[in-house]
Write an enzyme that holds these catalytic residues in place. Structure first.
Site, PDB file in Angstrom:
ATOM      1  N   LYS A  74       0.851  -1.197   0.000  1.00 10.30           N
ATOM      2  CA  LYS A  74       0.000   0.000   0.000  1.00 10.30           C
ATOM      3  C   LYS A  74       0.882   1.241   0.000  1.00 10.30           C
ATOM      4  CE  LYS A  74      -2.566   1.254   3.591  1.00 10.30           C
ATOM      5  NZ  LYS A  74      -3.674   1.235   4.587  1.00 10.30           N
ATOM      6  N   ARG A 118     -10.404  -2.668   6.536  1.00  6.07           N
ATOM      7  CA  ARG A 118      -9.507  -3.513   7.316  1.00  6.07           C
ATOM      8  C   ARG A 118      -9.332  -2.991   8.726  1.00  6.07           C
ATOM      9  NH1 ARG A 118      -5.132  -0.090   8.977  1.00  6.07           N
ATOM     10  NH2 ARG A 118      -3.443  -0.066   7.433  1.00  6.07           N
ATOM     11  N   ASP A 167     -19.636  12.964  19.911  1.00  6.62           N
ATOM     12  CA  ASP A 167     -18.832  13.736  18.958  1.00  6.62           C
ATOM     13  C   ASP A 167     -19.223  15.195  19.100  1.00  6.62           C
ATOM     14  OD1 ASP A 167     -17.858  14.938  16.340  1.00  6.62           O
ATOM     15  OD2 ASP A 167     -17.285  12.844  16.013  1.00  6.62           O
ATOM     16  N   ASP A 226      -2.431   7.282  15.426  1.00  5.76           N
ATOM     17  CA  ASP A 226      -1.641   6.746  14.325  1.00  5.76           C
ATOM     18  C   ASP A 226      -0.371   7.545  14.099  1.00  5.76           C
ATOM     19  OD1 ASP A 226      -2.700   9.071  13.321  1.00  5.76           O
ATOM     20  OD2 ASP A 226      -3.594   8.171  11.542  1.00  5.76           O
TER      21      ASP A 226
END
Length: 331
Positions: A74, A118, A167, A226
């Site tokens: 990727k 995923r 949120d 991340d």
């Protein structure tokens, strides 16, 4: 043989989420057994453009267990100014899925949709092994596009009845309520209310923890961190939990545990296992008497390859996508 081009709609149409979840679970198990090759994610930094490129290659051997092997890479970016300056997404991904035997590029896929699928699948695998078997409520901290996939995937492994969404964007919450309100009891709630559910998935990019407490036996899917410095879950919650990570190097660098790990607040003794070890039966998942469990997800290339395998096979079966001659014939 021609290469199959799969755009975002093709990927979404070809992705059976239950099959993707099972394939990703198989990939985690193969990782623990040493049946994958997954070099470290590599970066090309472009400070002059305030962006970067990342390459994520992997090979999975599940021939003996499931009858398939797969390889791919990727190519993904992060350019934060794209939306304002170029009317382009911040993150774009392209997946090349190849035949390990011949190296033929079997498919070129939209990697952005693939990543969303995923990532949800990884949370479902963790939930399957770490959440209470009788879990019926799901909290969503963050109501962006990934929250939708979290709900769809987790509902595939637990009998979810109630969904609590937190949120700052009221429109995003309303969209989830409208889309899923006929299937579940969906309501807006505070972060504390969402985090008190049987399962909670956090998908925000914050650097200061916003989840300060959870239920006594909540399973947490910490999906938002991340990059180094990102941190959604309070240190006290992590220290009191059974913590399972996807990959030690990635999680200690850029996962949910990266901040307390770097500061020495949390160390290797506080990490129960990698998810692959749990899937492979090398270490236990949820056990009697367990309280809070946490899955720290950074996203692995093996997940992309496993998801690509399912998407490609389903696309070929259903005639989805566009064939084109990428590889010429040698004479």
């Amino acid at each position: 043989m021609e290469t199959l081009l799969l755009d975002p709609e093709d990927v979404a149409e070809s992705a059976s989420l239950p099959a993707v979840i099972d394939a990703v679970e198989g990939a985690f198990g193969a990782y623990a057994r040493g049946d994958v090759q997954m070099p470290a994610k590599s970066y090309i930094d472009l400070p002059q453009h305030d962006g970067d490129f990342r390459s994520m290659p992997a090979y999975i051997d599940l021939v003996e267990e499931e009858g398939w092997e797969a390889a791919g890479v990727k190519w993904v970016n992060s350019h934060p100014h794209n939306p304002d300056d170029h009317d382009l997404p911040t993150v774009m991904g392209t997946m090349i899925y190849s035949d390990p035997e011949t190296a033929l590029p079997l498919a070129i896929l939209d990697g952005t949709t693939l990543t969303r699928l995923r990532t949800g699948a990884a949370a479902a695998v963790a939930t399957r092994h770490l959440a209470r078997a009788d879990a019926t409520s799901l909290g969503l901290v963050g109501a962006g596009i990934q929250a939708h996939t979290q709900l769809e995937a987790i509902a595939g492994v637990r009998d979810i009845e109630t969904v609590v969404v937190a949120d700052i964007d009221a429109d995003a919450i309303a969209e989830i309520i409208e889309q899923y309100g006929d299937d579940y009891e969906v309501r807006e709630g505070s972060i504390d209310e969402a985090a008190a559910c049987d399962v909670v998935s956090t998908t925000t990019p914050v650097e200061d923890p916003i989840v300060e407490s959870v239920g006594e036996s909540t399973h947490v899917n910490a999906m938002g961190a991340d990059a180094a410095g990102k941190h959604e879950i309070a240190d006290d919650v992590l220290l009191d939990a059974k913590v399972v990570i996807d990959d030690h190097a990635q999680c200690t660098h850029s996962g949910e545990i990266n901040v307390p790990y770097t500061a020495g607040v949390l160390d290797d003794e506080d990490i129960h296992a990698e998810l692959g070890e749990v899937v492979a039966g090398q270490k236990p998942g949820r056990e009697a008497g367990d309280g809070v469990t946490v899955f720290d997800s950074t996203g692995l290339a093996i997940q992309d390859v496993a998801a690509s395998h399912i998407v490609y096979e389903h696309a070929r079966e259903r005639g989805i996508g566009t064939d084109f001659a990428l590889v010429g014939t040698e004479t």
